[in-house]
Design an enzyme around this catalytic site. Structure first.
Site, PDB file in Angstrom:
ATOM      1  N   PHE A   1       5.116   3.538   7.634  1.00  0.00           N
ATOM      2  CA  PHE A   1       4.556   2.072   7.637  1.00  0.00           C
ATOM      3  C   PHE A   1       5.868   1.334   7.961  1.00  0.00           C
ATOM      4  O   PHE A   1       6.971   1.315   7.021  1.00  0.00           O
ATOM      5  CB  PHE A   1       3.775   1.712   6.613  1.00  0.00           C
TER       6      PHE A   1
ATOM      7  N   ASP B   1       4.738   6.133  -1.843  1.00  0.00           N
ATOM      8  CA  ASP B   1       4.218   5.315  -1.536  1.00  0.00           C
ATOM      9  C   ASP B   1       2.467   5.729  -1.468  1.00  0.00           C
ATOM     10  O   ASP B   1       2.357   6.686  -0.475  1.00  0.00           O
ATOM     11  CB  ASP B   1       4.454   4.536  -0.113  1.00  0.00           C
TER      12      ASP B   1
ATOM     13  N   TYR C   1      -5.702  -3.243  -1.540  1.00  0.00           N
ATOM     14  CA  TYR C   1      -7.093  -3.825  -0.692  1.00  0.00           C
ATOM     15  C   TYR C   1      -7.427  -2.554   0.462  1.00  0.00           C
ATOM     16  O   TYR C   1      -8.532  -3.168   1.040  1.00  0.00           O
ATOM     17  CB  TYR C   1      -6.431  -4.953  -0.138  1.00  0.00           C
ATOM     18  N   LYS C   2      -6.798  -1.488   0.260  1.00  0.00           N
ATOM     19  CA  LYS C   2      -7.542  -0.488   1.152  1.00  0.00           C
ATOM     20  C   LYS C   2      -8.548   0.219   0.571  1.00  0.00           C
ATOM     21  O   LYS C   2      -9.872  -0.413   0.393  1.00  0.00           O
ATOM     22  CB  LYS C   2      -6.395   0.304   1.770  1.00  0.00           C
TER      23      LYS C   2
ATOM     24  N   ARG D   1      -7.695   4.566  15.558  1.00  0.00           N
ATOM     25  CA  ARG D   1      -7.931   4.960  14.170  1.00  0.00           C
ATOM     26  C   ARG D   1      -9.085   4.745  13.235  1.00  0.00           C
ATOM     27  O   ARG D   1      -9.650   3.695  13.550  1.00  0.00           O
ATOM     28  CB  ARG D   1      -6.754   4.388  13.288  1.00  0.00           C
TER      29      ARG D   1
HETATM   30  C1  LIG Z   1      -0.669  -1.022   3.897  1.00  0.00           C
HETATM   31  C2  LIG Z   1       0.673  -0.377   3.604  1.00  0.00           C
HETATM   32  C3  LIG Z   1       1.635  -1.407   3.224  1.00  0.00           C
HETATM   33  C4  LIG Z   1       1.420  -2.721   3.165  1.00  0.00           C
HETATM   34  O1  LIG Z   1       2.351  -3.498   2.360  1.00  0.00           O
HETATM   35  P1  LIG Z   1       2.056  -5.117   1.979  1.00  0.00           P
HETATM   36  O2  LIG Z   1       3.270  -5.443   1.311  1.00  0.00           O
HETATM   37  O3  LIG Z   1       0.807  -5.189   1.240  1.00  0.00           O
HETATM   38  O4  LIG Z   1       2.007  -5.697   3.281  1.00  0.00           O
HETATM   39  C5  LIG Z   1       2.827  -0.808   3.043  1.00  0.00           C
HETATM   40  N1  LIG Z   1       3.281   0.325   3.252  1.00  0.00           N
HETATM   41  C6  LIG Z   1       2.090   1.498   3.616  1.00  0.00           C
HETATM   42  C7  LIG Z   1       2.508   2.571   3.811  1.00  0.00           C
HETATM   43  C8  LIG Z   1       1.080   0.752   3.788  1.00  0.00           C
HETATM   44  O5  LIG Z   1       0.114   1.423   4.356  1.00  0.00           O
END
Ligand SMILES: *Cc1c(COP(=O)(O)O)cnc(C)c1O
Length: 414
Positions: free
Chosen positions: A128, A199, A224-225, A373
């Site tokens: 990400f 993560d 939030y996911k 996706r």
């Molecule tokens: C969704 C996601 C994020 C989101 O980070 P924010 O700081 O909440 O914007 C970060 N890393 C991964 C791997 C994600 O899937």
């Protein structure tokens, strides 16, 4: 080859589904098949009333007293303790604060401080973007020969050498859904003296994970996911007990102080996981997350995982059978045990196809350059939803409904 399941087969599976009752715990709009709970989870049915109460009673009437009387000050630790059993952690090893990006910054700096003789942050290409950007930012901030080494997934093992201070990986890849072997990679990192940061953004609430069993050094993730905490809900940090005393994160705000209300000039970290905190928590977001986490109290994660794999397998089978010859290439692992709770396909017209799906009420998302996706949130996604989504996709491809200028104009958020 066995025939692909019919709608009636799928409805029968829904009737036997031990998780079916959880669907009522969510507000889902009519006429929508929501396959994007991996980006923004659905609204928990209890959240609106809980937020209303927090606003009108606790804020409106209680005012400043509510920090104590309504327990606002305890929310970061209370919510962390609720997340802990979902990730194989003890209640006092997890705390909720800030965003995933900010927490990754804290963890990376803390990890580098624990390996002062080393200069390398090791990360995976096509992780990400925020993870890679924060890794690069931390290396630049540290200066003095620090680098963020970014390698393809298949080269991680070869890149793990004694120069690596910390291996920071996302357990489930956001685009493909491919799952890393956390226990094996953590062990390999430890063999060369490196620390690990995991993560769990696409893991928590999607599948069980055992941070303690894997001997992970640090972890973090968003809420939030799959946890359904609401847009911009705060993230969580995991620091195991045995690492807490030597954990020194750089954002040394007053909420992480040993005694915040002593108002002394000199920083001294709190004894346990609270030293991961920085500033004042966003109370209303935390109230929403609190409501969302209540749903998880009696979810069996093994049952959840089985359904998640079954939903993904079903979607792959249906799309490959119905949409054969329409240019879709599976971008996720076919083996459900190596896949998170999503299925991705590559398609050159992916953006327009996803817009056409959304216009027909089937909400997934598009990830540049060419990935469509589909996320499966096992608490509220039904087998019939998966069947119907594949049917609508088939219709869009057959009729070329995607092939209009309207569906090719890119919006700011994809
Ligand atoms: C969704 C996601 C994020 C989101 O980070 P924010 O700081 O909440 O914007 C970060 N890393 C991964 C791997 C994600 O899937």
């Amino acid at each position: 080859m066995t025939a692909t399941p019919s709608r009636e087969d799928c409805a029968a599976r829904d009737r036997r589904d031990p998780l079916a009752r959880f669907r009522d715990a969510f507000v889902l709009p009519d006429g929508v098949i929501y396959l994007d709970g991996n980006s923004l989870g659905a609204l928990p049915a209890s959240a609106a009333a809980r937020i209303h109460e927090a606003v009108t009673r606790d804020w409106g009437q209680g005012l400043i007293r509510s920090w104590n009387a309504a327990g606002w000050i305890d929310l970061p630790a209370k919510l962390g303790a609720k997340i802990a059993p979902l990730i194989g952690a003890a209640p006092d090893e997890v705390i909720v604060a800030d965003s995933t990006s900010v927490n990754l910054f804290k963890l990376l700096v803390a990890a580098l401080r624990l390996r002062p003789e080393r200069r390398v942050i090791l990360m995976e290409a096509r992780d990400f973007p925020t993870n890679l950007y924060i890794g690069q930012g931390v290396a630049a901030l540290m200066g003095d020969g620090y680098t963020c080494r970014i390698v393809p997934g298949e080269e991680i093992d070869a890149a793990l050498d004694k120069s690596v201070a910390v291996l920071a990986l996302t357990h489930v890849n956001f685009k493909t859904g491919a799952v890393h072997d956390m226990a094996r990679l953590t062990q390999h990192a430890h063999e060369v003296g490196a620390l690990t940061i995991w993560d769990l953004c696409h893991t928590v609430g999607a599948m069980p994970v055992d941070l303690t069993g894997a001997r992970a050094d640090f972890a973090l993730g968003c809420t939030y996911k799959y946890l359904n905490g609401g847009p911009g809900a705060p993230a969580f940090v995991y620091v195991p007990k045995h690492m807490q005393a030597t954990f020194h994160q750089p954002l040394t705000g007053w909420m992480g102080h040993a005694d915040p209300f002593s108002f002394v000039d000199d920083y001294a970290p709190a004894a346990g996981i609270k030293r991961a905190l920085s500033g004042t928590p966003g109370v209303l977001s935390m109230v929403a997350l609190d409501a969302a986490l209540d749903v998880w109290a009696d979810v069996d994660l093994g049952v959840l995982r089985n359904k998640s794999v079954a939903l993904g397998d079903l979607f792959i089978a249906l799309v490959e059978a119905r949409c054969a010859g329409h240019g879709f290439a599976l971008a996720s692992p076919r083996d459900g045990t190596r896949r998170g709770s999503q299925v991705s396909f590559q398609h050159a017209q992916g953006y327009a196809i996803m817009q056409a799906l959304i216009a027909r009420g089937v909400i997934g998302d598009f990830r540049a350059p060419d990935i469509v996706r589909f996320g499966f949130a096992p608490l509220y996604t039904r087998y019939v939803d998966v069947w119907q989504a594949a049917e609508v996709l088939f219709d869009i491809m057959e009729t070329r409904a995607w092939d209009t200028p309207q569906f090719k104009a890119r919006a700011a958020v994809t």
